[in-house]
Structure formats: C-alpha cells, structure tokens
Design an enzyme around this catalytic site. Structure first.
Site, PDB file in Angstrom:
ATOM      1  N   CYS A 125     102.077  59.987  70.568  1.00 26.17           N
ATOM      2  CA  CYS A 125     101.522  61.172  71.226  1.00 26.17           C
ATOM      3  C   CYS A 125     100.647  61.953  70.236  1.00 26.17           C
ATOM      4  O   CYS A 125      99.741  61.377  69.634  1.00 26.17           O
ATOM      5  CB  CYS A 125     102.655  62.011  71.817  1.00 26.17           C
ATOM      6  N   LEU A 126     100.896  63.253  70.041  1.00 27.38           N
ATOM      7  CA  LEU A 126     100.082  64.029  69.105  1.00 27.38           C
ATOM      8  C   LEU A 126     100.170  63.467  67.694  1.00 27.38           C
ATOM      9  O   LEU A 126      99.205  63.575  66.915  1.00 27.38           O
ATOM     10  CB  LEU A 126     100.536  65.493  69.086  1.00 27.38           C
TER      11      LEU A 126
END
Length: 593
Positions: free
Chosen positions: A331-332
């Site tokens: 993800c991030l």
C-alpha cells in the site's frame, strides 16, 4: 527527540523553506496571523461534518445542478424515465398482489440487502422494487450531464447513493420482513440486545474512542518469533528468527503502510505471510512504524523515507552482510519504497536486488473512489483539521473508508448489529482492522498534495534531496500485485507501473480486496490469480486485454510470489549469526494506542 538533528544545516533550511515543486510551504504556522482563525473555524466545522468539506460538496452540487438546468433534453429524458419507472412499478405491484409478479429489477451483484426469500413475497417485493427503481433513476440523473466535470459528477452520484442507502427499506423494522421475523421468534430480545450495543457504540463515539481490538499483538497475532534489531524515533526494525537449516543469501525487507499496523502481514500463524516466507527459507526484516502523536506533527514524507526505509536498509545490509536485498512494500509503503528505489537508482545506490509492490500505486490519476475525498477544497479542509490536532486520527480515516462501502460497512452492519442481533465476526483480520493508526499532519498533507493532487511521482517531478526522481531509472526486477475488488488501490491503477518503468515487470492479479486479497494463504477457499511477466522492450498491453488473455490459476498467489522471489534470493547458506537486539518482537511501537 529532533528527527531533523542529523540533516545537514543546508538541507534543513531547504526543508523548512520549500515545498515539493518549489512552492511556498503550506503550513498554517507560516501563514499570516489571521489565518489561524480560519483554520480553527474549519477544524471545528470538520467535527460536525464528518471531516468532509461542505464547500467541496456545494461546488459539486452547483456544477451538477447548473448544467442540468441548462440541459432540457436531459430533463426530458429524466421525466420520461420517471414516468416509465412509475408505470413499471405499478404494473409490478399489481401483478405481485396476485402472486404473478412481472420481471423484477435486479440489484447490483454486490448488493445483498434483498437476497432473503422473504423479500420475494408481497408486499416486501413491492417495497424493494420501488427502492431499486428510484436508485436506478437517481443514478441516471447524476451521470452523463453535459458539461459537469467528471470529479463533480462522481461526487454527486456518490452523495445520492449515500442518501438512498440511508433510507433503504432494509434499514427499518416496519419495512424489513427479515427483522420482523427475527423479532417475533426472539420475543423482541434482538431489539433489546441491539439497543444495548447501540448505547455502547454511542458512548464510544462521544468519548472519541473505538472498540478495542479483540486479539492482542504478541499474544494472539504478530507472534512469529523475532527480535527488534534497530529503533529510532519513527520505526522499529524487526528481524524474524530462521526456522530452516539453511536460508537464502539475500534477505527481504518489508515496508508496510503507516496507515495500518504491520501485523496485517503477520496475523494468526495460518494467516501470516511472514511465517510463510520464513518457513520457505527467507530471512525477513519488517518495519514497524511508530503511531504518531501531536508532537510528531512536523514529520515529513521524506522523514519516512530516510528514517524508515533508508536507515532500515542500512541496518539489514550491515547485519546480514549481503551486498543486496530484496524489498517489498504494501500500500503506501509500496509507494514510498518506489520513491526510495528511484532515488537510489538516480544516485547509483545498487543495494536493491528486486522490488515487490503489494496493492501499491505509483500513478494517482485513477485512484478509485478515494478520489471523491481528494480535491483542493477537501485537502485544504482536512489540513485545517490536522493542523489543530497535529495528525489525522483513526476515526477520520475509518469514516472515509466506511463511506466508500457504506452499504456493507455502515447500513448492513447496523442491520446485523442492532436489529438482527448478529454480532460482528471476531477474527484476526477484523481485530487488526480495529487497531488503526494516525498519520502526522505534515506528512499526510504532502502525500495528498504531491502524489494525489499533483501526481508528481508518475510525472517525474517528485523531489528527493531537492532533485526529481524518475521511475524509469529503476532497472531491478519488479513484481506488482493488484487485487480484483480493491477500492483503495484499484488494480488497473496498480498496473500502471508497467508503462511507467523501464525494466521487467511481473504483474499478478489476485481475487479479493485490498486486505483479504493480500492475506490469502494456501488453502483459502475460492481464491485465484493471474500472473505474467512484461519485458521492458515488449509492446504495451492494456490492463483489460491483459486480464482477458492471461490464464486464471486456482489457489493462493503466495507460492507463485515466493517462487519468483526465490530466484532472486541467491544460494542457500547457513543462517547469518544473530547480532544485537533491542527487545523481542513485536516490539513497543505496535502496542502503542
């Protein structure tokens, strides 16, 4: 502790006086004095509006309403559609009363509200059909209005859907036959229990707290044995103990998202990706992010890169003795890993052997429904809220994600929880989901502006140490994983790493969503994936064509990734000697509330 204390003075000055792209800083503290009044007002208003900008909503509504007013043909079409829907509903209602209903309107595949057989009998089928026809009409009314910007059109459609979901007949005792049947069978006990749950939830909401996670890290989840081998103000670095006689020579560093606690990848033993990798001979290191407080408000996105990824990378190379490592970002964390990899490639740092991106975007032009909450008005409004408290808290993030799937996460949950007396499922993934984290004001503001609004990484304008980085500089093998029903990082957006890079990219698409699609160990039922490699000099294949032409394979994607990783993980060697450790895994940071 001053996180900037080890930065050269010249870099500190540049950090304090510039923003990405050379613009003036947007910190409210640097603004003129009266701006604090505006920010305080917006922050107070945010607590009343669920942290959604009323100006953003008003702008979207005005854009839609004005252009609809200037579109008489669209108005005529909607008028005709309303009459047709009314006629169709009346015909259906009449035939349903006599037990021979006409062909019904079918809900969307993901809409399970009217699946129970009780909804197929009169008068409940009449109610559900009326609702579905109304929902259909409003969708047509808010889409394809000439002149409306696509963003504003999406926002208006989204708001219309939220309002309709709130008044669906499934939400009320008087119009829900399933609730009525359960109430009669239990003598009203379901409603008493639901009222008690509602009272508990109300008290927590007023106190600003959430339900505690039922499973505790270090006791029930995050129990793969290991040590914390490095600690700074921002991260703890975990090294997991080997369990095989020999291990691959090249270790693996995992960079999770700081919006979530790392143990999404180390849940219960049967659901732990970390345990699976260790059992297959990989030496695994994991970053555990600090849960920021108000005094961490000035941590920047580059602090996360330097003190998170780069210091961890230094430690892994130093401790393992391996000249190169494999890296994986979720993800991030994957987005930040791509930034770090591009900066390393630009600067001649060759310590990465490969990069895996799990549900991670590098291009934000099509970020899915999250874009509904990201425009200049909404980001400015959110900055005011973060400015006052120093961070984006867990309730604000959870609220946005719940709105994206309000039918499942808000209304259907309330139906089960308060009316049907069905408690929430208690499992490791649900418990992890309740154990949310915060994000520092400065970092999150930079993330939203530089990546979402400006898309500076994909356009080679993202600055690291004052110079832009380009994804095309990355020449190590890449594997990117997308999940089929991801509403956070849509798989077609994840797929964009292929045209944006200049290296071999293996793309893997798995069934499931952003979290459940990644946590997909062997033996999980109803799982499948598609996977193929794309060489850097091969012609581009668009994502829909790729999906249609790539073979579907049954089962978990974990073995396929581990096989890809093993080919890049070097020969089998004796486990490296265990160096110094700070404390046992899972460490302190993951336990912080």
């Amino acid at each position: 502790m001053n996180i900037l204390s080890d930065i050269p003075p010249s870099e500190q000055r540049r950090e304090a006086s510039t923003w990405q792209g050379g613009a003036r800083p947007r910190y409210p503290e640097a603004s003129v004095e009266h701006a604090h009044v505006d920010l305080a007002l917006n922050a107070a208003l945010g607590r009343l509006t669920g942290y959604v900008s009323p100006a953003a909503l008003a702008g979207a509504w005005h854009d839609w309403a004005t252009h609809l007013l200037l579109s008489p043909a669209k108005q005529l079409e909607l008028g005709v559609q309303a009459m047709n829907n009314m006629q169709r509903w009346l015909q259906y209602s009449t035939s349903a009363m006599f037990g021979t209903p006409a062909e019904p309107v079918q809900p969307l595949a993901q809409d399970k509200r009217f699946n129970d057989p009780l909804w197929h009998a009169w008068p409940w089928n009449q109610l559900s059909q009326g609702f579905l026809l109304t929902q259909q009409w409003w969708h047509r009314a808010t889409t394809d209005v000439r002149g409306v910007s696509s963003h504003h059109g999406d926002v208006v459609t989204f708001i219309a859907r939220q309002l309709l979901d709130g008044v669906a007949p499934s939400n009320f005792i008087a119009t829900n036959p399933v609730v009525q049947q359960v109430t009669l069978a239990s003598g009203g006990q379901n409603l008493l229990h639901g009222m008690a749950r509602a009272g508990t939830d109300m008290r927590r909401a007023l106190a600003g707290t959430s339900a505690p996670a039922s499973l505790r890290p270090g006791r029930d989840v995050a129990i793969t044995p290991g040590k914390v081998v490095m600690e700074n103000h921002l991260v703890e670095l975990l090294r997991y103990d080997p369990v095989t006689p020999q291990v691959h020579a090249v270790p693996l560093l995992i960079v999770p998202a700081w919006i979530m606690k790392y143990y999404i990848l180390d849940l219960s033993p049967h659901n732990s990706l970390v345990r699976y990798l260790v059992e297959h001979g990989h030496t695994v290191y994991m970053i555990s992010w600090k849960n920021p407080q108000a005094d961490d408000r000035d941590l920047s996105l580059d602090d996360y890169r330097r003190h998170g990824i780069m210091e961890s990378l230094d430690m892994v190379v130093r401790e393992s003795g391996a000249p190169q490592i494999n890296a994986c970002g979720y993800c991030l964390g994957g987005t930040l890993l791509a930034i770090a990899a591009a900066a390393m490639a630009r600067d001649g740092d060759e310590r990465l052997a490969s990069m895996t991106l799990l549900a991670a975007q590098v291009d934000f032009t099509e970020p899915g429904e999250l874009s509904l909450f990201i425009d200049e008005s909404q980001v400015s409004f959110l900055e005011a809220v973060m400015w006052q408290q120093g961070y984006l808290d867990t309730r604000q993030m959870a609220g946005a994600f719940q709105l994206l799937r309000s039918n499942d996460l808000i209304w259907s949950r309330r139906l089960r929880h308060y009316l049907l007396d069905i408690p929430d499922k208690d499992n490791d993934l649900a418990s992890w989901n309740a154990d949310a984290t915060r994000m520092p004001y400065r970092m999150h503001s930079q993330y939203l502006r530089n990546l979402f609004l400006q898309n500076s990484l994909a356009s080679s304008r993202y600055l690291v140490n004052g110079r832009p980085v380009a994804l095309t500089d990355i020449h190590i093998p890449i594997l990117a994983v997308g999940t089929m029903t991801d509403h956070v990082a849509p798989w077609r957006s994840v797929y964009k790493i292929i045209p944006l890079s200049d290296t071999s990219v293996t793309f893997l698409l798995t069934s499931g969503g952003h979290n459940a699609g990644v946590v997909s160990p062997p033996g999980t039922p109803n799982r499948s994936y598609q996977m193929s490699a794309h060489e850097h000099d091969a012609p581009y294949v668009d994502p829909d064509t790729w999906q249609a032409e790539t073979r579907v394979r049954e089962g978990s994607w974990w073995p396929a990734w581990e096989h890809w990783l093993a080919r890049l993980a070097g020969p089998w060697v004796a486990p490296p000697p265990q160096g110094r450790s700070v404390r046992d895994a899972p460490g302190h940071y993951v336990l912080e509330p």
